[in-house]
Design a protein around this motif. Structure first.
Motif, short mmCIF file in Angstrom:
data_model
loop_
_atom_site.label_atom_id
_atom_site.label_comp_id
_atom_site.label_asym_id
_atom_site.label_seq_id
_atom_site.Cartn_x
_atom_site.Cartn_y
_atom_site.Cartn_z
N ASN A 137 -13.67 40.23 -85.02
CA ASN A 137 -14.85 41.04 -85.34
C ASN A 137 -15.44 40.65 -86.69
OD1 ASN A 137 -15.44 42.76 -83.14
ND2 ASN A 137 -13.55 43.88 -83.54
N LEU A 197 -12.27 42.25 -79.41
CA LEU A 197 -13.73 42.12 -79.41
C LEU A 197 -14.42 43.47 -79.24
CD1 LEU A 197 -14.38 38.95 -77.21
CD2 LEU A 197 -14.89 39.22 -79.63
N LEU A 223 -17.66 37.92 -86.07
CA LEU A 223 -18.91 38.38 -85.48
C LEU A 223 -19.82 38.98 -86.53
CD1 LEU A 223 -17.55 40.04 -82.22
CD2 LEU A 223 -18.61 37.79 -82.48
N LYS A 224 -19.24 39.76 -87.45
CA LYS A 224 -20.05 40.40 -88.48
C LYS A 224 -20.71 39.38 -89.39
CE LYS A 224 -17.32 44.66 -88.47
NZ LYS A 224 -16.31 45.46 -89.17
N GLY A 254 -21.53 40.40 -75.75
CA GLY A 254 -22.31 39.30 -76.32
C GLY A 254 -21.83 37.93 -75.92
N SER A 289 -18.22 44.08 -78.55
CA SER A 289 -18.83 42.76 -78.75
C SER A 289 -18.59 41.82 -77.57
CB SER A 289 -18.27 42.11 -80.02
OG SER A 289 -18.60 42.88 -81.16
#
Length: 721
Positions: free
Chosen positions: A4, A40, A7-8, A46, A43
């Motif tokens: 994560n 995830l 992702l951020k 995505g 997320s």
């Protein structure tokens, strides 16, 4: 660093570059087990299908066992759900464990071909899943043979009933099944109801018909019901049924209304509240005159209707706008009034909506949006009616109109922004990062045009796939020139675009853009194309589809396509399901959508299995294949639906087939128009090209038969004289 965190920190650095290349290609190698996949969280939505396909199958199996992760799959695209199911199929052993472990969110995406034979699955596991009727049909026959009480089966399992299982149920068991369907409130199609009605009435109209699904009466007549009750009772039960099982405007539905009005002695547009209550859902088919004269007596029933004609809409608007109902004028409506009239919201025009007190309507609308299933277009028309007509050009975004996370999360955002404010406030990364969410909201056409203009300015050379996949409600204003600038390389993008239901011209270009970019016509692509667009594929594209893709695809029905399309797809489907060829009714359920391309010999083989073919499937068969059938073959194909042929005896291909048969052989089938007894039927062996209409050929053959009989008569007369 955790997934994560990747992702951020993985915002779109280059707006021209697809999101999976800038973010997820950097972290897919981290997904090595169920724990890392679960990390995830939301997320996972995505991910692209190409990234997910690299995840180990066992990682997916371990992750979906966690209820919190499985819940996140609700918001995953259909394409990703298909890939997740494929991973689960690869992970479980034996395959019957698939039903045990698959979460409800993925159940509708299990290929129907893997759900048979049903004897391999645990009934408790089957009962706990939300199957589609097409899926449930694959194991229905096996399941009903294993249970002592049909009431022990879930509505989703019972929805798998088809005519193909009729031969394994006697009248008594059929009636028990029908009662269980009513008890479980099973939603049945017109085809299912027609078949079930024939089964339960095989020995006559049962005295306890009221214990069966009300919708059965839609395919029976008042004279059938007269055995147990009056026509008034019959109409009352019809009014309580889901009449939308029958297409609005169809002959059957029109006849029902005429019979109802006759039964209640209604000859003019005056309708009492008592009769409106008896008519129930049938009031949805009353014309505008009834609404204009008596609509105030049945507004509650109109509120339940699924659709209206243009004339009905105008009559409802005039009635409500006049204020001459017990609800009073729109200026006096309360939130409780709006709740009672919520089903009529799509037909309320600007002149009515602007009169409803804003402090009443806006709070109610906010609550309504959370439970409404109205199409976005209808909600957008409501938003447009509520917006101020005054426009003020802005050079910069006003401080109180800054688009924050809170604003993005508000479904009524379209109400709070003028098109001009959207032009200056909804731009850049705020727009691209939230496009998927925003395009679910009820923006007006004018607002959407502004949003598209902002995107065009950001991407003058064409939108990247990360944007294309999230166009949603913008799609109706997308042009052919826009599409030609895009690169459509993944099934995810193809599915997202076709989900917007573009017209056939645009859909054809989209599919060509995909195949020209090297996109494979695999199961993912075929499910994206679906029955709606499969007929648009050209010969070269169709030949790229192999049997594996057909076997794993779950949403294909080419029965309405050209004969060329059906002729190409049938042999592929036959090979795809060849391992089920001797398993009935499994094979028939799988091959049925493709039978329009079947040769006569394959139809003759099916006729020996007692498939109880419905009339629509029969009338969609190849003309030349039907002409090869004998009366016994037709009888074997149609089974309990044999009498339905009478309604189509003047239509092709049945009309041409009848002309070639002896009338004495047609009499048991209830058909007329065959060769008189004593005539000789000379049938030359002629191969008919698939695309050639059989009508001219049949006319010539028929003429040859009559001429031959005429010659024989002359010869007999000569020798006897």
């Amino acid at each position: 660093m955790g997934i994560n965190n990747h992702l951020k920190q993985g915002g779109i650095k280059n707006p021209e570059e697809p999101i999976e290349q800038t973010i997820f290609t950097r972290i897919w190698i981290c997904i090595v087990d169920g724990q890392s996949l679960k990390a995830l969280g939301s997320s996972v939505a995505g991910l692209s299908s190409s990234i997910l396909e690299r995840v180990p199958p066992k990682a997916v199996l371990d992750a979906v066992k966690d209820p919190s992760f499985a819940k996140q799959l609700e918001n995953v695209s259909p394409t990703l759900k298909i890939v997740l199911v494929q991973k689960l199929m690869a992970a479980v052993d034996p395959l019957s464990d698939l039903v045990k472990y698959v979460p409800n969110e993925l159940v509708p995406y299990i290929p129907k071909a893997v759900l048979a034979p049903g004897s391999e699955f645990n009934i408790e596991d089957l009962n706990s899943k939300p199957w589609t009727p097409i899926q449930a049909a694959m194991f229905f026959d096996d399941v009903i043979k294993k249970v002592s009480s049909y009431s022990s089966l879930s509505p989703h399992v019972l929805s798998g009933f088809t005519c193909a299982v009729a031969n394994s149920l006697d009248t008594e068991k059929s009636q028990q099944l029908a009662k269980a369907m009513k008890q479980k409130n099973v939603k049945l199609s017109e085809e299912q109801l027609s078949c079930l009605a024939k089964m339960v009435t095989a020995g006559g109209i049962p005295k306890d018909l009221n214990d069966y699904p009300k919708e059965l009466l839609l395919v029976l007549s008042p004279s059938d019901y007269a055995v147990i009750g009056s026509c008034k009772e019959y109409i009352s039960r019809i009014g309580e049924a889901n009449i939308d099982v029958l297409q609005k405007g169809s002959p059957q539905r029109t006849q029902l209304l005429l019979e109802a009005l006759s039964c209640l002695n209604i000859s003019g547009p005056i309708l009492s509240k008592e009769n409106a209550h008896i008519l129930g859902h049938l009031v949805c088919d009353l014309n505008a005159n009834y609404i204009a004269v008596s609509g105030g007596n049945f507004l509650e029933q109109l509120n339940q209707c699924q659709s209206f004609s243009a004339e009905q809409v105008q009559a409802i608007q005039a009635l409500l706008g006049s204020g001459n109902t017990h609800y009073g004028p729109p200026e006096k409506w309360s939130s409780s009034t709006l709740k009672k009239l919520s089903g009529l919201l799509p037909v309320l025009d600007h002149s009515i909506l602007k009169k409803i007190p804003r402090d009443v309507f806006t709070p109610w609308l906010r609550l309504f949006l959370h439970t409404s299933h109205l199409p976005r277009k209808q909600l957008a028309s409501v938003v447009e009616s509520l917006q101020s007509s005054r426009r003020k050009r802005a050079s910069a975004c006003p401080a109180d109109k800054t688009v924050t996370e809170e604003v993005i999360g508000d479904e009524l955002m379209p109400l709070d922004y003028t098109p001009e404010e959207l032009r200056v406030c909804l731009t850049g990364q705020v727009l691209t990062d939230n496009l998927g969410v925003l395009m679910q909201y009820a923006f007006t056409d004018e607002q959407l045009a502004v949003i598209k203009q902002n995107l065009d300015e950001m991407y003058p050379r064409g939108y990247p796939e990360s944007v294309v996949r999230n166009l949603g409600s913008l799609f109706p204003i997308i042009t052919l020139d826009d599409i030609k600038k895009w690169k459509i390389t993944s099934p995810d993008t193809l599915a997202a675009l076709l989900e917007n239901q573009p017209d056939n011209n645009l859909a054809t270009i989209i599919i060509k853009q995909y195949t020209n970019s090297g996109g494979p016509l695999n199961a993912l692509a075929l499910d994206a194309i679906g029955s709606r667009y499969i007929c648009l594929l050209d010969v070269d594209q169709l030949k790229k589809i192999n049997e594996v893709a057909i076997r794993d695809a779950d949403k294909l029905d080419p029965s309405n396509c050209s004969q060329t399309t059906k002729d190409i797809l049938y042999p592929q489907a036959k090979r795809a399901f060849s391992d089920r060829h001797n398993q009935f009714p499994d094979y028939y359920n799988l091959i049925k959508p493709y039978l329009g391309g079947a040769p006569g010999e394959d139809l003759r083989a099916l006729s020996k299995d007692g498939v109880n073919m419905d009339i629509y499937t029969f009338m969609g068969l190849r003309n030349d294949s039907v002409l090869e059938l004998t009366p016994d073959s037709v009888k074997g194909l149609m089974g309990m639906n044999l009498k339905d042929l009478k309604s189509q005896e003047n239509n092709s291909p049945l009309k041409e087939w009848i002309r070639r048969q002896r009338q004495s052989e047609l009499d048991p089938l209830g058909l007329t128009g065959g060769l008189p007894n004593g005539y000789i039927n000379i049938t030359p062996r002629i191969n008919v090209p698939p695309e050639t209409s059989a009508a001219p050929l049949t006319t010539n053959v028929h003429a040859l038969q009559v001429f031959s009989a005429f010659l024989l008569t002359l010869l007999l007369t000569f020798f006897l004289s």
